[in-house]
Design an enzyme around this catalytic site. Sequence first.
Site, PDB file in Angstrom:
ATOM      1  N   ASP A  65      -7.602 -26.216  18.568  1.00  0.00           N
ATOM      2  CA  ASP A  65      -6.155 -26.429  18.589  1.00  0.00           C
ATOM      3  C   ASP A  65      -5.518 -25.531  19.651  1.00  0.00           C
ATOM      4  O   ASP A  65      -5.807 -24.338  19.702  1.00  0.00           O
ATOM      5  CB  ASP A  65      -5.570 -26.098  17.214  1.00  0.00           C
ATOM      6  CG  ASP A  65      -4.068 -26.247  17.192  1.00  0.00           C
ATOM      7  OD1 ASP A  65      -3.597 -27.387  17.221  1.00  0.00           O
ATOM      8  OD2 ASP A  65      -3.371 -25.210  17.153  1.00  0.00           O
ATOM      9  N   GLU A  99       4.787 -20.370  20.309  1.00  0.00           N
ATOM     10  CA  GLU A  99       3.439 -20.075  19.820  1.00  0.00           C
ATOM     11  C   GLU A  99       2.418 -20.288  20.941  1.00  0.00           C
ATOM     12  O   GLU A  99       1.501 -19.492  21.114  1.00  0.00           O
ATOM     13  CB  GLU A  99       3.111 -20.961  18.623  1.00  0.00           C
ATOM     14  CG  GLU A  99       1.751 -20.682  18.020  1.00  0.00           C
ATOM     15  CD  GLU A  99       1.418 -21.608  16.853  1.00  0.00           C
ATOM     16  OE1 GLU A  99       0.328 -21.407  16.287  1.00  0.00           O
ATOM     17  OE2 GLU A  99       2.198 -22.508  16.530  1.00  0.00           O
ATOM     18  N   ASP A 115       2.443 -29.069  20.161  1.00  0.00           N
ATOM     19  CA  ASP A 115       2.450 -30.264  19.336  1.00  0.00           C
ATOM     20  C   ASP A 115       3.621 -31.141  19.752  1.00  0.00           C
ATOM     21  O   ASP A 115       4.652 -30.638  20.201  1.00  0.00           O
ATOM     22  CB  ASP A 115       2.612 -29.894  17.848  1.00  0.00           C
ATOM     23  CG  ASP A 115       1.507 -28.975  17.358  1.00  0.00           C
ATOM     24  OD1 ASP A 115       0.327 -29.318  17.565  1.00  0.00           O
ATOM     25  OD2 ASP A 115       1.813 -27.926  16.780  1.00  0.00           O
ATOM     26  N   ASN A 136      -1.355 -33.155  17.942  1.00  0.00           N
ATOM     27  CA  ASN A 136      -1.824 -31.838  18.379  1.00  0.00           C
ATOM     28  C   ASN A 136      -2.380 -31.941  19.785  1.00  0.00           C
ATOM     29  O   ASN A 136      -3.207 -32.813  20.057  1.00  0.00           O
ATOM     30  CB  ASN A 136      -2.967 -31.348  17.483  1.00  0.00           C
ATOM     31  CG  ASN A 136      -2.547 -31.116  16.063  1.00  0.00           C
ATOM     32  OD1 ASN A 136      -1.718 -30.270  15.783  1.00  0.00           O
ATOM     33  ND2 ASN A 136      -3.112 -31.886  15.142  1.00  0.00           N
ATOM     34  N   ASP A 187      -2.062 -25.259  20.082  1.00  0.00           N
ATOM     35  CA  ASP A 187      -0.710 -24.881  19.678  1.00  0.00           C
ATOM     36  C   ASP A 187       0.387 -25.879  20.016  1.00  0.00           C
ATOM     37  O   ASP A 187       1.234 -26.124  19.189  1.00  0.00           O
ATOM     38  CB  ASP A 187      -0.309 -23.509  20.251  1.00  0.00           C
ATOM     39  CG  ASP A 187      -1.408 -22.483  20.132  1.00  0.00           C
ATOM     40  OD1 ASP A 187      -1.924 -22.302  19.021  1.00  0.00           O
ATOM     41  OD2 ASP A 187      -1.785 -21.889  21.146  1.00  0.00           O
ATOM     42  N   ASP A 207       6.382 -25.877  19.005  1.00  0.00           N
ATOM     43  CA  ASP A 207       5.503 -24.698  19.080  1.00  0.00           C
ATOM     44  C   ASP A 207       5.302 -24.160  20.493  1.00  0.00           C
ATOM     45  O   ASP A 207       4.251 -23.597  20.809  1.00  0.00           O
ATOM     46  CB  ASP A 207       4.152 -24.992  18.416  1.00  0.00           C
ATOM     47  CG  ASP A 207       4.302 -25.390  16.956  1.00  0.00           C
ATOM     48  OD1 ASP A 207       5.266 -24.932  16.313  1.00  0.00           O
ATOM     49  OD2 ASP A 207       3.473 -26.163  16.467  1.00  0.00           O
ATOM     50  N   ARG A 256      -8.203 -23.866  10.502  1.00  0.00           N
ATOM     51  CA  ARG A 256      -7.862 -24.677   9.334  1.00  0.00           C
ATOM     52  C   ARG A 256      -8.978 -25.685   9.099  1.00  0.00           C
ATOM     53  O   ARG A 256      -9.593 -26.159  10.048  1.00  0.00           O
ATOM     54  CB  ARG A 256      -6.549 -25.397   9.634  1.00  0.00           C
ATOM     55  CG  ARG A 256      -6.004 -26.270   8.579  1.00  0.00           C
ATOM     56  CD  ARG A 256      -4.648 -26.869   9.009  1.00  0.00           C
ATOM     57  NE  ARG A 256      -3.638 -25.827   9.063  1.00  0.00           N
ATOM     58  CZ  ARG A 256      -2.777 -25.658  10.067  1.00  0.00           C
ATOM     59  NH1 ARG A 256      -2.781 -26.477  11.084  1.00  0.00           N
ATOM     60  NH2 ARG A 256      -1.902 -24.675  10.030  1.00  0.00           N
TER      61      ARG A 256
END
Length: 179
Positions: free
Chosen positions: A102, A122, A106, A86, A104, A119, A22
């Site tokens: 990142d 994830e 959070d 994060n 994942d 998450d 992102r």
Amino acid sequence: MKSLVGRWLGIQCFKHDGTIHRTWDRGLVLENNDDFIVVASKRAKVIENNGRRWFTKEPAVTIFSKKEWWNAICMIKNDGICYYCNIASPSLIDNEYIKYIDYDLDVKLFPNGDIRLLDQKEYAHHRETYQYNDDLDVILRYQARVIVKRMKEHVFPFIDEDILRYYNRYLEIVDKNNG
């Protein structure tokens, strides 16, 4: 290092394999020291790795740690500040961008004081996909516990007054540059 204060930088978030996850088009640097970078923005354009584009809804102050494994997006909402932290690699500045990886996990602190670890599924999936080693897993899980503790104790960056002071500085700089 200090010369970056008052400049706009982009932000790039990567995944463990080096692919871009992102990007944010801009954040105004408010502080840059040995420990962290502080930026603020309103309606920043975000581009996802699949090409989807959107704009942030709330003004935000983001603290990027340079030494620890986290960054915190402090969203200024009508009912208070919402902290989205994060668990991520230490951040660095490279070619007009703040960059980090990142990981994942959070942690979110709501204005009412509720804390949620997000998450986790994830994280488990990406740990397998990207083959996070055991040492990295220990670091990331430890950092998540440290962040929860800091949130409960209202330790920097989870101090509303500090975030509002940064945001007011942002407004002053933007107003001065537009006036």
